[in-house]
Scaffold this active site. Structure first.
Site, short mmCIF file in Angstrom:
data_model
loop_
_atom_site.label_atom_id
_atom_site.label_comp_id
_atom_site.label_asym_id
_atom_site.label_seq_id
_atom_site.Cartn_x
_atom_site.Cartn_y
_atom_site.Cartn_z
CG HIS A 152 44.06 31.18 38.68
ND1 HIS A 152 43.72 31.57 39.95
CD2 HIS A 152 44.25 32.32 37.97
CE1 HIS A 152 43.73 32.91 40.01
NE2 HIS A 152 44.05 33.38 38.81
CD GLU A 170 44.06 28.07 41.07
OE1 GLU A 170 44.94 28.92 41.35
OE2 GLU A 170 42.86 28.36 41.00
CG HIS A 202 40.11 30.12 42.30
ND1 HIS A 202 41.05 30.73 41.51
CD2 HIS A 202 38.93 30.71 42.01
CE1 HIS A 202 40.46 31.66 40.76
NE2 HIS A 202 39.18 31.67 41.05
CD GLU A 230 41.53 30.06 46.52
OE1 GLU A 230 42.20 29.10 46.07
OE2 GLU A 230 41.47 31.17 45.95
ZN ZN Z 1 43.14 30.45 41.60
#
Ligand code: ZN
Length: 376
Positions: free
Chosen positions: A167, A170, A260, A336
């Site tokens: 992504h 990010e 992420h 994350e």
């Molecule tokens: Zn992500």
């Protein structure tokens, strides 16, 4: 006054800028998909003047729950980012009130990681005696998809894959990789040296260079969410996943980390593979040991807050870390980091940022060493 965004990772739509007290903006969607949240733009000629910027469509962002308690980031010198305290989310609009000290100021959703810095990181790694760079192919728009290979692929050494920035918005994920690589390629670092004796690491600092340059939040240049492509990657529409998956099939995989950022939760956490079909008690034990190892070395990491199992439903095996856990039967985790801040250790000046992501990347070497040095 003028707002511009025609630069690396720039993104914003200007509705009107006539009234500095009511600058009207809109978050721009990804170039080929209907996701929006990332912004990055330059404001010129506002030095000493109070401005009030309203992001009219903030409620239509991919994660509107990312706005409460969020603070916009800004810099003057393209190096030292700070948070703008006058940020609030009200009536579906994100409002940023600020009085810039200089005539040129940049505002962004999070501290960017530029394509130029990405290229420098790749070349710096290639200069190391411990690393080589392999080119796996190209992205949809022809950008290089590189993997940094650390350690020699000798029999008995465990293959470890670490990928980041599927992504593209990010950017903390690539700051994390930078910190990890700096420690891993440090000749004076004993943990790195031990890891290189036991493992070969395949590290992809940026899975989605097109999306990153374009200022997309979530998709590649063809509009694909790469973290939903792992079961059946399309060589034309999601070549980035196709190429990495193909390389993984050749090397095998005994540990996988996918890096992420999360828009909503103000914590550092791991999404685990417990719900993946075929997840064994041995995998569970190894996974638990890895998590304990990270807890021991990084106070920024915690296990109390995170995703609830079942969140991904039918899509589950289209996600990188779930697919890898299923395919290779190894510890496979999604890390994350927050866009906002770590609520357990907040920093009013910076929030979560590139430097903190780098430290976390360095700390990750300890549980990696425990994992690859273990018998079996
Ligand atoms: Zn992500």
């Amino acid at each position: 006054m003028k707002i511009s965004s025609s630069f690396d990772s720039g993104s914003i739509e200007v509705v009107s800028i006539e009234d500095p007290q009511n600058i009207r903006l809109r978050l721009r969607a990804d170039n080929a998909a209907d996701f929006r949240q990332w912004f990055h733009f330059r404001l010129h000629d506002a030095g000493g003047k109070p401005v009030r910027m309203v992001f009219e469509n903030a409620a239509d962002a991919a994660y509107p729950e990312g706005w409460p308690d969020y603070r916009c980031v800004a810099y003057y010198d393209r190096k030292n980012w700070f948070r703008v305290s006058g940020t609030c989310y009200e009536n579906g609009e994100l409002v940023v009130e600020h009085t810039p000290e200089r005539d040129i100021i940049y505002y962004a959703y999070f501290e960017p990681y530029s394509h130029e810095r990405h290229l420098e990181l790749i070349s710096w790694a290639e200069m190391s005696p411990y690393a080589t760079v392999q080119n796996l192919g190209t992205s949809v728009e022809g950008r290089d998809l590189d993997v940094v290979v650390v350690g020699r692929p000798v029999a008995g050494r465990k293959p470890v894959w670490i990928i980041a920035r599927q992504h593209p918005g990010e950017s903390m994920a690539e700051w994390f990789i930078e910190g990890l690589l700096k420690r891993l390629l440090d000749s004076a670092e004993p943990v790195a040296r031990k890891i290189r004796e036991h493992a070969v690491l395949y590290i992809v600092p940026n899975m989605n260079p097109d999306g990153a340059v374009r200022g997309n939040l979530r998709t590649n240049a063809a509009g694909r969410n790469l973290n939903r492509e792992w079961r059946t990657p399309d060589p034309l529409m999601s070549p980035e996943v196709h190429l990495v998956r193909q390389a993984m099939e050749e090397t095998g995989c005994e540990l996988f980390l996918d890096i992420h950022g999360d828009e909503s939760l103000p914590y550092v956490f791991l999404a685990t593979a417990d719900e993946v079909p075929g997840f064994t008690t041995e995998m569970a034990a190894q996974q638990a040991r890895f998590i304990e190892g990270l807890l021991a070395v990084s106070p920024d990491f915690q296990t109390e807050h995170g995703y609830v199992n079942g969140r991904f439903g039918e899509e589950m095996l289209t996600l990188a870390s779930k697919w890898v856990a299923h395919r290779f039967g190894c510890v496979s985790l999604t890390l994350e980091m927050p866009f906002k801040d770590n609520a357990n250790m907040p920093d009013g000046q910076t929030g979560w940022n590139g430097a903190r992501s780098r430290r976390l990347g360095g700390a990750m070497l300890n549980p990696i060493l425990s994992h690859v040095a273990a018998e079996g």
